[in-house]
Scaffold this motif. Sequence first.
Motif, mmCIF file in Angstrom:
data_model
loop_
_atom_site.group_PDB
_atom_site.id
_atom_site.type_symbol
_atom_site.label_atom_id
_atom_site.label_comp_id
_atom_site.label_asym_id
_atom_site.label_seq_id
_atom_site.Cartn_x
_atom_site.Cartn_y
_atom_site.Cartn_z
ATOM 1 N N THR A 179 38.336 51.873 69.094
ATOM 2 C CA THR A 179 37.288 52.617 68.358
ATOM 3 C C THR A 179 38.051 53.880 67.558
ATOM 4 O O THR A 179 39.180 54.577 68.250
ATOM 5 C CB THR A 179 36.559 53.563 69.351
ATOM 6 O OG1 THR A 179 35.802 52.481 69.901
ATOM 7 C CG2 THR A 179 35.534 54.421 68.511
ATOM 8 N N LEU A 180 37.846 53.894 66.416
ATOM 9 C CA LEU A 180 38.497 55.100 65.425
ATOM 10 C C LEU A 180 37.252 55.964 65.082
ATOM 11 O O LEU A 180 36.472 55.684 64.642
ATOM 12 C CB LEU A 180 38.921 54.283 64.309
ATOM 13 C CG LEU A 180 39.331 55.578 62.860
ATOM 14 C CD1 LEU A 180 40.622 56.340 63.763
ATOM 15 C CD2 LEU A 180 39.787 54.808 61.734
ATOM 16 N N THR A 181 37.630 57.429 65.520
ATOM 17 C CA THR A 181 36.580 58.257 65.257
ATOM 18 C C THR A 181 37.216 59.345 64.296
ATOM 19 O O THR A 181 38.261 59.684 64.656
ATOM 20 C CB THR A 181 36.368 59.109 66.638
ATOM 21 O OG1 THR A 181 35.637 58.312 67.461
ATOM 22 C CG2 THR A 181 35.133 60.324 66.463
ATOM 23 N N ALA A 182 36.479 59.445 63.319
ATOM 24 C CA ALA A 182 36.978 60.349 62.129
ATOM 25 C C ALA A 182 36.089 61.416 62.076
ATOM 26 O O ALA A 182 35.117 61.640 62.264
ATOM 27 C CB ALA A 182 37.297 59.499 60.959
ATOM 28 N N THR A 183 36.744 62.659 61.857
ATOM 29 C CA THR A 183 36.229 63.846 61.584
ATOM 30 C C THR A 183 36.158 64.473 60.170
ATOM 31 O O THR A 183 37.275 64.643 59.433
ATOM 32 C CB THR A 183 36.230 65.066 62.594
ATOM 33 O OG1 THR A 183 36.317 64.706 63.760
ATOM 34 C CG2 THR A 183 35.693 66.320 62.233
ATOM 35 N N ASN A 184 35.260 64.710 59.271
ATOM 36 C CA ASN A 184 35.114 65.051 58.096
ATOM 37 C C ASN A 184 35.385 66.534 57.667
ATOM 38 O O ASN A 184 35.829 67.041 58.842
ATOM 39 C CB ASN A 184 33.960 64.715 57.170
ATOM 40 C CG ASN A 184 32.729 65.630 57.541
ATOM 41 O OD1 ASN A 184 32.853 66.365 58.213
ATOM 42 N ND2 ASN A 184 31.836 65.274 56.799
ATOM 43 N N PHE A 185 35.708 66.927 56.604
ATOM 44 C CA PHE A 185 36.072 68.469 56.548
ATOM 45 C C PHE A 185 34.927 69.540 56.753
ATOM 46 O O PHE A 185 35.217 70.739 56.522
ATOM 47 C CB PHE A 185 36.582 68.506 54.803
ATOM 48 C CG PHE A 185 38.035 67.946 54.906
ATOM 49 C CD1 PHE A 185 38.955 68.443 55.005
ATOM 50 C CD2 PHE A 185 38.068 66.682 54.428
ATOM 51 C CE1 PHE A 185 40.352 68.119 54.971
ATOM 52 C CE2 PHE A 185 39.253 66.151 54.059
ATOM 53 C CZ PHE A 185 40.236 66.689 54.464
#
Length: 490
Positions: free
Chosen positions: A185-191
């Motif tokens: 799982t890749l969890t990304a956080t935006n700006f």
Amino acid sequence: MINKIINKFNRRFFTSCFMFLGLLSCVDNGYEEFVAPTGNVNNIQPNTLFTATTDADDDLSVVFRSYSTDAASYSWDFGDGNTSTEANPDYTYSTGGLYMVKLTTVSSDGLTAVDSSEVAPIYVDFDFTTIDSEVIFDNLSNGVSSLIWDFGDGVTVEWDVEDTEDDSDFNPVHIYATAETFEATLTATNFLGDEVSVSKNIEGLILSTVPDFTFEVSSFTVDFTDASLLAVSHSWDFGDDNSSTEVNPTHTFATSGTYNVTLTTTNEAGVSKSITKAVPVGGVEPTFKAIVLNGTADDHQTETGDNADAWDMTPNSTVVDDVLGTIDSPYRALWYNSELNGYIDETYCTDEQPGSSSDGSYVDGEKTRAVKLSSWCRRLYQVVAVEPGVEYTFTIDTRSEAEGINTEVFILNTEITTEVGIEDYADAYFTITNDFNSSKGSASDNTFTTNTFTFKPSSDKIVIYVRSLSAVDSSNEVFIDNIDIITPGF
């Protein structure tokens, strides 16, 4: 008789009407025709407002909805060079990131209203390829400020935008210890702090050996340590026509040089893999002398505070010189670690710079100057150019005024921004415990203790970093003098 009365009434009625009409004709009407007002009579300014919502099916698409009073026209600026005149546009960004969106409306009266807000579209996805049990992840994401990779086997890796996409954790390589099916799982956080996750199954792994090793060089002798996974046999090729099947061999080379050492490991299934590393032996010859600036703390004596400036992590822009007066600092251009200085200040330290003292060691019967640590938060900090692999000797004179006031000396391979995990960045570490001497001493009784140790830098610059966390006031301060790095052959 009746006719006479009617005729008489008619004459009087018509006479009265003529008199009334004549009176009206003598009066000026005094008014203009009424015209209804137009425009913004009360100067009420229109308002405009909009919302931005990420499309549920596409994190690069944003749904814009305007809530404007008396808007006759709309002008959207999406922050990426594209615009729209729709009232409620749906817009898809080509690349994720942080964009400032502006809506300008014009009312029916010609009045303008403006609203703006940031949006952070994001794209999150990854591909991967497998080589036996090794998985190479290809991160396709953009518009991300941070990442967390969860490989599904209990191992995670984190990445932050400050690390840049060149960092290995942006496109990690992970080795699985078993051949099961794992959900990565890749969890990304935006700006703007919103998270988006993508998961994929890692299937078809083939359990294989993964060779790896470390080594320690002492002149011509090298100690090799196996760090392989799933290996049941080892085969070493030292690159000089010698070999070994030991797990952790020691080998002595006949001549100096750099040798390509290959380790081949085999797993239970008979699958073999190899890894090769360059191993320098015989020592590295230095080409220049490592220079410690103001190691004796004797320069710039007009103002005593300037004696310690070479050991400040944020040197002054100018210092005071005996002869020249105020001069540009020779240190400011070499380092200026405001982040670390701020980290120490966060702990309510009044000053991280070491003090300057006249209580130094003796030279030809005369006492010289020294620097001192009179608070737990004071540090000695200096960046020195070196050559990787050269064996240097570090020497330092110290005197503590109370027992148990130990002094820590770090040789760091990079400039740090926090002391958390400082040991991970040390090419060498030494604790001074033998320098207690409360007397001021004399020329015949030098109260300073000299300590030396050797180190091999792993980078082309090192940071001399000294602290004494138990030195909290003037009654137990530590005096430091004659700091130097001895370069072999110079």
